[in-house]
Design a protein around this motif. Structure first.
Motif, short mmCIF file in Angstrom:
data_model
loop_
_atom_site.label_atom_id
_atom_site.label_comp_id
_atom_site.label_asym_id
_atom_site.label_seq_id
_atom_site.Cartn_x
_atom_site.Cartn_y
_atom_site.Cartn_z
N ALA A 1 0.81 -1.22 0.00
CA ALA A 1 0.00 0.00 0.00
C ALA A 1 0.85 1.28 0.00
O ALA A 1 0.36 2.34 -0.38
N ILE A 2 2.10 1.18 0.40
CA ILE A 2 2.95 2.37 0.54
C ILE A 2 3.05 3.18 -0.76
O ILE A 2 2.92 4.41 -0.72
N PRO A 3 3.29 2.57 -1.92
CA PRO A 3 3.36 3.41 -3.13
C PRO A 3 2.09 4.21 -3.39
O PRO A 3 2.16 5.39 -3.76
N THR A 4 0.93 3.60 -3.17
CA THR A 4 -0.33 4.33 -3.37
C THR A 4 -0.48 5.42 -2.31
O THR A 4 -0.88 6.55 -2.64
N LEU A 5 -0.16 5.12 -1.07
CA LEU A 5 -0.21 6.14 -0.02
C LEU A 5 0.73 7.30 -0.35
O LEU A 5 0.37 8.46 -0.17
N MET B 1 7.89 6.72 4.60
CA MET B 1 7.27 5.52 4.01
C MET B 1 8.13 4.97 2.88
O MET B 1 8.33 3.75 2.77
N TYR B 2 8.62 5.85 2.01
CA TYR B 2 9.45 5.40 0.89
C TYR B 2 10.71 4.70 1.40
O TYR B 2 11.07 3.61 0.93
N LEU B 3 11.40 5.34 2.34
CA LEU B 3 12.65 4.76 2.86
C LEU B 3 12.42 3.44 3.56
O LEU B 3 13.22 2.52 3.43
N TYR B 4 11.33 3.34 4.30
CA TYR B 4 11.01 2.08 4.98
C TYR B 4 10.83 0.97 3.95
O TYR B 4 11.42 -0.10 4.05
N ARG B 5 10.02 1.23 2.94
CA ARG B 5 9.72 0.20 1.92
C ARG B 5 10.97 -0.16 1.11
O ARG B 5 11.26 -1.34 0.91
N VAL B 6 11.72 0.84 0.67
CA VAL B 6 12.88 0.56 -0.16
C VAL B 6 13.98 -0.12 0.65
O VAL B 6 14.74 -0.93 0.11
N SER B 7 14.06 0.17 1.95
CA SER B 7 15.04 -0.51 2.80
C SER B 7 14.75 -2.00 2.90
O SER B 7 15.66 -2.82 2.93
N LEU B 8 13.47 -2.33 2.95
CA LEU B 8 13.08 -3.75 3.08
C LEU B 8 13.04 -4.48 1.74
O LEU B 8 13.46 -5.63 1.64
N LEU B 9 12.52 -3.82 0.71
CA LEU B 9 12.27 -4.50 -0.57
C LEU B 9 13.21 -4.10 -1.70
O LEU B 9 13.22 -4.75 -2.75
N LEU C 1 4.89 2.61 -12.74
CA LEU C 1 5.30 1.40 -12.02
C LEU C 1 4.12 0.56 -11.51
O LEU C 1 4.18 -0.67 -11.57
N HIS C 2 3.10 1.22 -11.00
CA HIS C 2 2.08 0.50 -10.24
C HIS C 2 0.67 0.50 -10.83
O HIS C 2 -0.19 -0.21 -10.35
N VAL C 3 0.45 1.32 -11.85
CA VAL C 3 -0.90 1.39 -12.43
C VAL C 3 -0.87 0.94 -13.89
O VAL C 3 -1.59 0.00 -14.26
N LEU C 4 -0.07 1.59 -14.70
CA LEU C 4 -0.07 1.28 -16.14
C LEU C 4 0.59 -0.04 -16.46
O LEU C 4 0.16 -0.75 -17.36
N PHE C 5 1.68 -0.36 -15.74
CA PHE C 5 2.41 -1.60 -16.04
C PHE C 5 2.50 -2.43 -14.78
O PHE C 5 3.41 -2.85 -14.28
#
Length: 186
Positions: free
Chosen positions: A47-51, A95-103, A182-186
């Motif tokens: 959900a982070i990218p949409t948030l 939020m971005y840093l948290y997600r990119v750190s993990l994934l 990244l998350h909608v079109l493709f």
């Protein structure tokens, strides 16, 4: 303490910019040990990218409203909106840093021609503007926080603030384009 900060705004701007960029690059390069971070459920990470896209839209709105407020002479509203914009930026970044750190950074799943001629150029401009916006954002913010409103016209706050707002707006808008690619079109 305020006098010390007031006397060293350029130095503090540089330090904050360098520290911010170091944190971002450490997360993007996955230097941060994932064991040190709490693990969120997959649904939260997804959900982070949409948030962040929603936060970016809100930031575009508050920056634009802040510009409008100062053009109308409403300093208090301008200050509130620009501080809100900065808070949204911090929320986005956390939020971005948290997600990119993990994934790690997201991979583009679209066609190679779109990746090469659309995605990478948009991403590169977004990243460059995000990096370039940090010093003027910090500088304008530090000037505003360390000086009485009546003194701000005798500083570079307005000139640097216009640059910061322009870079910020374009970077947030291109970030939304990156999200859509990244998350909608493709």
């Amino acid at each position: 303490m305020q006098t010390r900060v007031e006397d060293h705004v350029p130095l503090l701007t540089g330090v904050l910019s360098i520290v911010s960029l170091a944190v971002v690059f450490a997360a993007a390069l996955q230097v941060v040990p994932t064991d040190a971070l709490p693990t969120a459920p997959d649904a939260v990470l997804e959900a982070i990218p949409t948030l962040n896209a929603v936060v970016s839209l809100a930031a575009i709105g508050t920056i634009a409203a802040g510009i409008r407020a100062i053009r109308r002479g409403d300093v208090d509203r301008h200050r509130t909106l620009m501080l809100t914009s900065f808070g949204l930026f911090v929320a986005f970044l956390a939020m971005y840093l948290y997600r990119v750190s993990l994934l790690g950074p997201s991979s583009f799943a679209g066609p190679g021609v779109v990746e090469r001629f659309v995605y990478y150029p948009v991403l590169a401009i977004h990243i460059l503007l995000a990096i370039a916006s940090l010093p003027p954002v910090y500088y304008a913010l530090l000037l505003a926080l360390t000086r009485p409103v009546g003194e701000l016209p005798s500083t570079n706050h307005a000139r640097v603030g216009r640059i910061a707002a322009s870079l910020w707006l374009i970077s947030f808008a291109l970030g939304i384009v990156v999200y859509l690619l990244l998350h909608v079109l493709f």
